[in-house]
Design a protein around this motif. Structure first.
Motif, PDB file in Angstrom:
ATOM      1  N   LEU A  71      80.731  63.526  65.784  1.00  0.00           N
ATOM      2  CA  LEU A  71      81.102  62.216  66.315  1.00  0.00           C
ATOM      3  C   LEU A  71      82.186  61.515  65.503  1.00  0.00           C
ATOM      4  N   THR A  72      82.106  61.581  64.185  1.00  0.00           N
ATOM      5  CA  THR A  72      83.084  60.854  63.382  1.00  0.00           C
ATOM      6  C   THR A  72      84.500  61.396  63.583  1.00  0.00           C
ATOM      7  N   SER A  73      84.634  62.651  64.032  1.00  0.00           N
ATOM      8  CA  SER A  73      85.969  63.204  64.245  1.00  0.00           C
ATOM      9  C   SER A  73      86.694  62.509  65.396  1.00  0.00           C
ATOM     10  N   LEU A  74      85.946  61.868  66.291  1.00  0.00           N
ATOM     11  CA  LEU A  74      86.564  61.191  67.429  1.00  0.00           C
ATOM     12  C   LEU A  74      87.319  59.929  67.016  1.00  0.00           C
ATOM     13  N   MET A  75      87.028  59.435  65.810  1.00  0.00           N
ATOM     14  CA  MET A  75      87.680  58.201  65.366  1.00  0.00           C
ATOM     15  C   MET A  75      89.195  58.367  65.236  1.00  0.00           C
ATOM     16  N   GLN A  76      89.669  59.603  65.002  1.00  0.00           N
ATOM     17  CA  GLN A  76      91.110  59.789  64.876  1.00  0.00           C
ATOM     18  C   GLN A  76      91.830  59.450  66.173  1.00  0.00           C
ATOM     19  N   GLY A  77      91.118  59.481  67.288  1.00  0.00           N
ATOM     20  CA  GLY A  77      91.734  59.128  68.555  1.00  0.00           C
ATOM     21  C   GLY A  77      92.143  57.665  68.624  1.00  0.00           C
ATOM     22  N   LEU A  78      91.463  56.792  67.891  1.00  0.00           N
ATOM     23  CA  LEU A  78      91.849  55.382  67.870  1.00  0.00           C
ATOM     24  C   LEU A  78      93.237  55.218  67.271  1.00  0.00           C
ATOM     25  N   GLY A  79      93.494  55.956  66.195  1.00  0.00           N
ATOM     26  CA  GLY A  79      94.815  55.868  65.583  1.00  0.00           C
ATOM     27  C   GLY A  79      95.894  56.429  66.483  1.00  0.00           C
ATOM     28  N   ALA A  80      95.603  57.588  67.079  1.00  0.00           N
ATOM     29  CA  ALA A  80      96.618  58.259  67.883  1.00  0.00           C
ATOM     30  C   ALA A  80      96.905  57.542  69.196  1.00  0.00           C
ATOM     31  N   ALA A  81      95.847  57.127  69.906  1.00  0.00           N
ATOM     32  CA  ALA A  81      96.020  56.585  71.251  1.00  0.00           C
ATOM     33  C   ALA A  81      96.185  55.069  71.286  1.00  0.00           C
ATOM     34  N   VAL A  82      95.517  54.365  70.367  1.00  0.00           N
ATOM     35  CA  VAL A  82      95.524  52.896  70.438  1.00  0.00           C
ATOM     36  C   VAL A  82      96.425  52.280  69.372  1.00  0.00           C
ATOM     37  N   TRP A  83      96.168  52.589  68.102  1.00  0.00           N
ATOM     38  CA  TRP A  83      96.991  51.966  67.059  1.00  0.00           C
ATOM     39  C   TRP A  83      98.446  52.385  67.186  1.00  0.00           C
ATOM     40  N   ARG A  84      98.718  53.687  67.040  1.00  0.00           N
ATOM     41  CA  ARG A  84     100.115  54.151  67.103  1.00  0.00           C
ATOM     42  C   ARG A  84     100.618  54.240  68.534  1.00  0.00           C
ATOM     43  N   GLY A  85      99.714  54.536  69.473  1.00  0.00           N
ATOM     44  CA  GLY A  85     100.133  54.689  70.849  1.00  0.00           C
ATOM     45  C   GLY A  85     100.397  53.389  71.562  1.00  0.00           C
ATOM     46  N   MET A  86      99.777  52.277  71.105  1.00  0.00           N
ATOM     47  CA  MET A  86      99.915  51.015  71.830  1.00  0.00           C
ATOM     48  C   MET A  86     100.246  49.828  70.931  1.00  0.00           C
ATOM     49  N   LEU A  87      99.384  49.562  69.939  1.00  0.00           N
ATOM     50  CA  LEU A  87      99.483  48.305  69.201  1.00  0.00           C
ATOM     51  C   LEU A  87     100.710  48.213  68.309  1.00  0.00           C
ATOM     52  N   ASP A  88     101.160  49.340  67.767  1.00  0.00           N
ATOM     53  CA  ASP A  88     102.362  49.288  66.935  1.00  0.00           C
ATOM     54  C   ASP A  88     103.592  48.878  67.734  1.00  0.00           C
ATOM     55  N   LYS A  89     103.492  48.941  69.065  1.00  0.00           N
ATOM     56  CA  LYS A  89     104.617  48.566  69.925  1.00  0.00           C
ATOM     57  C   LYS A  89     104.489  47.137  70.450  1.00  0.00           C
ATOM     58  N   GLN A  90     103.406  46.440  70.083  1.00  0.00           N
ATOM     59  CA  GLN A  90     103.183  45.085  70.570  1.00  0.00           C
ATOM     60  C   GLN A  90     103.824  44.073  69.617  1.00  0.00           C
ATOM     61  N   PRO A  91     104.821  43.302  70.060  1.00  0.00           N
ATOM     62  CA  PRO A  91     105.462  42.329  69.170  1.00  0.00           C
ATOM     63  C   PRO A  91     104.477  41.329  68.565  1.00  0.00           C
TER      64      PRO A  91
END
Length: 297
Positions: free
Chosen positions: A38-58
């Motif tokens: 289960l803990t391995s799924l946490m990397q998806g937050l970085g890939a899909a949400v943090w770097r995939g979305m939030l880093d692009k939000q002004p």
């Protein structure tokens, strides 16, 4: 009863989007019977949400420049049976929401994540027409704060950034770290061995990494079950997990892990097929660093 809160409807065009990322798992992310750790799924937050979305939000970058950061406070993860292959990428699909506590005491940045992969075995090619199957889901609650400000200035109750309202419309219920221990019911938490934290347990945030706690906790539970003569101890794996943090641990800290193991009871129903529930803490149960509830199947 569920570990993953319901995703609220979007309040802005930005919130209606989803981030997508394909990540190849490591060998240690898939157990010998094909289940995802289960803990391995946490990397998806970085890939899909943090770097995939939030880093692009002004707005998020504007807040970051003010020293306003979302600090991980609560995580819930649920896994599916599989089997899955370490040779097949996992597709992560995630999104986020801003929210406020009803009293206005806290602001939150919450994330939801789904993990999908084709069923299969690491050493056999997948069926060419095998459809993606749900491998797991994650919910991550972050409290918005100024972690590097003085104690009197850390609390954030308004968001001053372009494109987002100062006070989010969505309401999110804050659940105290200690409240998670109530899942043990009448079972008494007894102390396991102490754990000594070193630099190998830390990350660049200057404290023990969040994923260290569930690994050490799972090891303590399996060890206790094995000592008690449980015949299935070596075949159990965490299939549902919730963690809440009150304060971090640091390299050089030594803490106890009081825990209780429940074999039956209504709380097992939160994760279908669960055979045991372990509830525990790192440190003093009255003011713990972290509390955990882990459903084993």
């Amino acid at each position: 009863m569920t570990l993953i809160p319901e995703l609220p409807p979007p309040k802005s065009p930005a919130e209606s989007e989803w981030g997508i990322a394909d990540v190849l798992p490591r060998y240690e992310d898939i157990t010998q019977d094909g289940r995802v750790v289960l803990t391995s799924l946490m990397q998806g937050l970085g890939a899909a949400v943090w770097r995939g979305m939030l880093d692009k939000q002004p707005a998020i970058n504007h807040l970051r420049n003010q020293g306003v950061l979302p600090i991980l406070r609560r995580v819930a993860v649920v896994g599916e049976p599989g089997p899955f292959s370490a040779a097949e990428p996992i597709r992560y699909r995630g999104t986020w929401r801003l929210a406020r506590e009803e009293s206005g005491e806290r602001l939150f940045l919450n994330m939801w994540l789904e993990a999908w992969a084709r069923s299969g075995s690491t050493f056999a090619p997948p069926a060419p027409d095998a459809p993606p199957a749900l491998a797991g889901r994650v919910f991550a609650e972050h409290v918005v704060t100024k972690p590097f400000a003085s104690k009197e200035e850390r609390k954030v109750t308004r968001l001053e950034a372009p494109g987002i309202p100062p006070l989010p419309e969505a309401v999110h219920h804050f659940e105290a770290t200690e409240d998670l221990l109530a899942l043990a019911g009448g079972a008494k938490l007894t102390e396991a061995d102490e754990v000594a934290f070193g630099l190998m347990h830390t990350d660049s945030n200057q404290h023990v990494n969040s994923l260290v706690y569930p690994r050490l906790f799972e090891e303590a539970v399996i060890e206790r079950l094995d000592r008690s003569g449980a015949p299935d101890a070596g075949r159990l794996l965490v299939r549902g997990l919730e963690m809440r943090w009150r304060k971090p641990c640091f390299a050089g800290d030594r803490v106890k892990i009081p825990l209780a193991i429940v074999r039956d009871g209504g709380e097992l129903g939160r994760v279908p097929g669960a055979r045991a529930l372990a509830v525990g803490a790192f440190g003093d149960v009255d003011a713990p660093h972290c509390t955990l509830a882990a459903w084993f199947g």
